[in-house]
Design a protein around this motif. Structure first.
Motif, short mmCIF file in Angstrom:
data_model
loop_
_atom_site.label_atom_id
_atom_site.label_comp_id
_atom_site.label_asym_id
_atom_site.label_seq_id
_atom_site.Cartn_x
_atom_site.Cartn_y
_atom_site.Cartn_z
N VAL A 189 0.73 -1.27 -0.04
CA VAL A 189 0.13 0.05 0.11
C VAL A 189 0.94 1.45 0.12
CG1 VAL A 189 -2.14 -1.06 1.08
CG2 VAL A 189 -0.08 0.11 2.51
N LEU A 190 0.27 2.45 -0.56
CA LEU A 190 0.88 3.61 -0.59
C LEU A 190 0.16 4.74 -0.21
CD1 LEU A 190 3.27 5.47 -2.04
CD2 LEU A 190 2.14 4.95 -4.22
N GLY A 191 0.81 5.79 0.45
CA GLY A 191 0.00 7.01 0.86
C GLY A 191 1.10 8.03 0.66
N TYR A 192 0.44 9.02 -0.22
CA TYR A 192 1.36 10.25 -0.49
C TYR A 192 0.44 11.66 -0.65
CZ TYR A 192 0.45 9.62 -5.57
OH TYR A 192 -0.28 9.52 -6.70
N GLU A 193 1.20 12.61 -0.53
CA GLU A 193 0.73 13.95 -0.68
C GLU A 193 1.21 14.77 -1.86
OE1 GLU A 193 0.27 17.89 2.04
OE2 GLU A 193 2.29 16.78 2.03
N ILE A 194 0.32 15.37 -2.85
CA ILE A 194 0.84 16.19 -3.94
C ILE A 194 -0.02 17.60 -3.81
CG2 ILE A 194 1.33 14.34 -5.17
CD1 ILE A 194 -1.14 14.69 -6.97
N LYS A 195 0.59 18.42 -4.76
CA LYS A 195 -0.33 19.68 -5.18
C LYS A 195 -0.76 19.26 -6.61
CE LYS A 195 0.54 23.52 -2.33
NZ LYS A 195 -0.80 23.87 -1.75
N LEU A 196 -1.99 19.35 -7.04
CA LEU A 196 -2.43 19.03 -8.32
C LEU A 196 -1.79 20.01 -9.41
CD1 LEU A 196 -5.97 17.89 -7.98
CD2 LEU A 196 -4.21 16.36 -8.30
N THR A 197 -2.09 21.14 -9.00
CA THR A 197 -1.48 22.14 -9.99
C THR A 197 -0.45 23.42 -9.34
OG1 THR A 197 -3.37 23.62 -9.54
CG2 THR A 197 -3.64 21.87 -11.32
N PRO A 198 0.08 24.03 -9.90
CA PRO A 198 1.02 25.34 -9.33
C PRO A 198 -0.24 26.39 -8.47
CG PRO A 198 1.69 24.83 -11.34
CD PRO A 198 0.58 24.05 -11.35
N GLU A 199 0.36 26.90 -7.73
CA GLU A 199 -0.77 27.87 -7.02
C GLU A 199 -1.05 28.99 -8.08
OE1 GLU A 199 -1.70 26.51 -4.77
OE2 GLU A 199 -0.51 26.67 -2.65
N ARG A 200 -2.19 29.35 -7.88
CA ARG A 200 -2.64 30.33 -8.74
C ARG A 200 -2.23 31.73 -8.07
NH1 ARG A 200 -7.75 31.07 -7.72
NH2 ARG A 200 -8.37 30.03 -6.50
N PRO A 201 -2.07 32.92 -9.18
CA PRO A 201 -1.64 33.98 -8.46
C PRO A 201 -2.16 34.54 -7.35
CG PRO A 201 -1.52 34.01 -10.85
CD PRO A 201 -2.20 32.66 -10.47
N VAL A 202 -3.51 34.45 -7.38
CA VAL A 202 -4.40 34.86 -5.89
C VAL A 202 -3.93 34.11 -5.00
CG1 VAL A 202 -6.28 33.50 -6.51
CG2 VAL A 202 -6.55 35.89 -5.28
N VAL A 203 -3.75 32.57 -5.00
CA VAL A 203 -3.29 31.92 -4.03
C VAL A 203 -2.24 32.24 -3.51
CG1 VAL A 203 -3.34 29.62 -3.12
CG2 VAL A 203 -4.90 30.12 -4.83
N GLN A 204 -1.21 32.75 -4.21
CA GLN A 204 0.30 33.00 -3.96
C GLN A 204 0.29 33.91 -2.87
OE1 GLN A 204 2.74 33.40 -7.03
NE2 GLN A 204 2.04 31.71 -8.34
#
Length: 289
Positions: A198-213
């Motif tokens: 089994v495997l568990g991991y964390e990612i960010k699907l996409t780069p942060e949008r400018p507003v999120v930065q």
């Protein structure tokens, strides 16, 4: 511990775990976390209890982000404990950081942990644990490697058995790895995984949008603890690791953190232009046949 950005992120997460354990709605408790923070001058003045966070959940760094790490800790604790109840006894932490799961959770006889990370992190962790006379509940091997490079051979040299089912955990690492390094990492995980692993991991699907930065989380981390998280993220196009593993016979589930906030009844909830909105926690099992 050398004051590298990687080391500072490990300390930030340790402080978050210390705070989490004292919250009235605590999801996890790490009795070692405060000692890691107190042992390093760079973290002088950081809070290590909920009482030291005057604004509570309104504090973007030590409220909201720390509670995110608390939720992540609990979810991944439960993931590993389920794997062990299912009979798995071999656990690999890729990017182990200041993780103390081998010490703080109840493991049955025969469990063995393999903790892989940079030498600076592992040395500091062991120094603090030795100072506390801490004894692991499970057998434990620490392996100093850079996970952008070759790590499978050192893992096997330290007693890892690819014929045994394994629980793999990749917590707080892939956000900072280049795409090619992520591909190589999961290629190795697949090659070393017996059916039923089994495997568990964390990612960010996409780069942060400018507003999120411009999210308060990133600003407060930069201004209050000198940690530029956005500068550490890798912005190359991410590989489709979950889809690639499915093509190789893994069953995969993709969840948002907020799914588990609802499940556990505690944790961060969605906000507009949220620094957590692109985060996903992914869980897989290699087909037994």
């Amino acid at each position: 511990m050398p004051v590298s950005p990687v080391g500072r992120t490990a300390l930030m997460v340790a402080a978050a775990r210390a705070i989490e354990g004292t919250r009235p709605d605590a999801l996890a408790c790490d009795r070692f976390a405060e000692a890691f923070v107190r042992a390093d001058d760079i973290a002088a003045g950081w809070p290590v209890s909920w009482a030291e966070v005057p604004d509570g959940d309104a504090d973007p760094l030590w409220g909201r982000l720390a509670h995110y790490f608390g939720l992540r800790t609990r979810v991944l604790d439960d993931f590993l404990l389920r794997a062990v109840r299912d009979g798995i006894r071999q656990i690999v932490l890729l990017g182990a950081g200041l993780d103390t799961r081998a010490f703080r959770l109840g493991w049955p006889p025969g469990c063995r942990f393999f903790e892989l990370d940079r030498a600076e992190i592992l040395v500091h962790k062991q120094w603090v644990l030795d100072g506390m006379a801490a004894q692991p509940v499970a057998e434990r091997a620490t392996i100093a490697v850079d996970l952008r490079d070759e790590w499978a051979k050192p893992l096997q040299k330290n007693g890892f058995d690819p014929a045994l089912r394994t629980a793999w955990l990749v917590e707080g690492l892939l956000l900072y790895l280049p795409g090619d390094a992520e591909r190589r990492l999961f290629d190795a995980v697949h090659q070393l995984s017996a059916p039923g692993s089994v495997l568990g991991y964390e990612i960010k699907l996409t780069p942060e949008r400018p507003v999120v930065q411009h999210s308060p989380i990133y600003r407060h981390a930069r201004e209050r603890i000198g940690l530029d998280l956005l500068g550490l993220f890798d912005y190359e196009p991410r590989p489709e690791s979950a889809a690639d593993l499915m093509d190789r016979g893994w069953a995969m589930q993709v969840r948002t953190p907020f799914h588990f906030t609802s499940q556990y009844g505690a944790g961060p909830r969605p906000l507009p232009s949220d620094a957590l909105e692109a985060n996903r926690w992914i869980f897989g099992r290699r087909s037994p046949g």
